[in-house]
Design a protein around this motif. Structure first.
Motif, PDB file in Angstrom:
ATOM      1  N   GLU A   1       0.696  -1.509  -0.168  1.00 16.89           N
ATOM      2  CA  GLU A   1       0.007   0.279   0.075  1.00 16.89           C
ATOM      3  C   GLU A   1       0.940   0.829   0.081  1.00 16.89           C
ATOM      4  O   GLU A   1       0.623   2.557  -1.082  1.00 16.89           O
ATOM      5  CB  GLU A   1      -0.755  -0.666   0.864  1.00 16.89           C
TER       6      GLU A   1
ATOM      7  N   HIS B   1       1.140   3.150  -3.121  1.00 22.22           N
ATOM      8  CA  HIS B   1       0.769   3.830  -3.677  1.00 22.22           C
ATOM      9  C   HIS B   1       1.567   5.761  -3.753  1.00 22.22           C
ATOM     10  O   HIS B   1       1.009   6.069  -5.548  1.00 22.22           O
ATOM     11  CB  HIS B   1      -0.041   3.990  -2.707  1.00 22.22           C
TER      12      HIS B   1
ATOM     13  N   LYS C   1      -4.642   9.017  -0.138  1.00 20.39           N
ATOM     14  CA  LYS C   1      -4.692   6.926   0.720  1.00 20.39           C
ATOM     15  C   LYS C   1      -5.569   6.437  -0.533  1.00 20.39           C
ATOM     16  O   LYS C   1      -6.552   7.378  -0.515  1.00 20.39           O
ATOM     17  CB  LYS C   1      -5.131   7.163   1.494  1.00 20.39           C
ATOM     18  N   ARG C   2      -5.131   5.623  -1.038  1.00 17.90           N
ATOM     19  CA  ARG C   2      -6.211   4.785  -1.660  1.00 17.90           C
ATOM     20  C   ARG C   2      -7.658   4.348  -0.574  1.00 17.90           C
ATOM     21  O   ARG C   2      -8.293   4.749  -2.026  1.00 17.90           O
ATOM     22  CB  ARG C   2      -5.431   3.573  -2.059  1.00 17.90           C
ATOM     23  N   LYS C   3      -7.939   3.838   0.023  1.00 14.78           N
ATOM     24  CA  LYS C   3      -9.164   3.495   1.159  1.00 14.78           C
ATOM     25  C   LYS C   3     -10.285   5.396   0.280  1.00 14.78           C
ATOM     26  O   LYS C   3     -10.523   4.436   1.044  1.00 14.78           O
ATOM     27  CB  LYS C   3      -8.305   3.368   2.458  1.00 14.78           C
ATOM     28  N   GLU C   4      -8.823   6.728   0.823  1.00 14.27           N
ATOM     29  CA  GLU C   4     -10.306   7.369   0.868  1.00 14.27           C
ATOM     30  C   GLU C   4     -10.285   7.924  -0.471  1.00 14.27           C
ATOM     31  O   GLU C   4     -10.894   9.195  -0.753  1.00 14.27           O
ATOM     32  CB  GLU C   4      -9.319   8.390   1.586  1.00 14.27           C
TER      33      GLU C   4
END
Length: 166
Positions: free
Chosen positions: A88, A91, A139-142
């Protein structure tokens, strides 16, 4: 690096990183994992790599701690591939490659292949690494991705061609 110097014998972090992620296929595999393609066939179809090439790169990424395999079927044994915390952390590098590619490798008429919405602020994220709307680190999850119709069609075409040739 000297000819006989290995990545682990140099203090150069670029050389050490390049030894793990410094080829086209590995970067494309990581792109697919970031796009939430977790199954071998999905990764192969979207990268265009041979099964041997994809398997070798995934094994290296797993050995280096960027990827973990998760079994999703016992009969026959089948695995999905997921990014670890270390994976992660790649990213921002992928965002930088994307930004450079959008700026220098495409014509403006083509438009962006992927538009991201920054879920933290609900507005367009831009090309990163900071949100163009709120200035926070991406951030990838966001991030929520919306593929352009042309890019979605391209990806669908690769998947259909892959299935037709199996």
């Amino acid at each position: 690096m000297k000819r006989n110097e290995t990545p682990t014998t140099t203090l150069c972090p670029v050389a050490r990183s390049e030894a793990v992620v410094g080829d086209r296929w590995t970067v494309l595999i990581l792109r697919e994992l970031f796009m939430r393609s977790h199954r071998f066939e999905q990764i192969q179809a979207q990268t265009g790599g041979t099964p041997q090439m994809i398997a070798a790169r995934l094994k290296t990424l797993e050995g280096e701690g960027l990827v973990e395999r998760r079994r999703y079927s016992n009969r026959p044994p089948r695995y999905e591939y997921h990014l670890t915390e270390k994976g992660e952390a790649f990213h921002p590098v992928l965002l930088a490659l994307r930004a450079w590619g959008e700026a220098w490798m495409k014509s403006p008429e083509e438009g962006r292949a992927v538009e991201y919405t920054h879920l933290a602020c609900g507005k367009p994220a831009g090309l990163g690494p900071l949100c163009e709307s709120c200035g926070e680190p991406l951030k990838r999850k966001e991030l929520m991705a919306k593929l352009s119709p042309a890019y979605e069609s391209e990806r669908d075409g690769r998947w259909e061609a892959f299935k037709a040739n199996r």
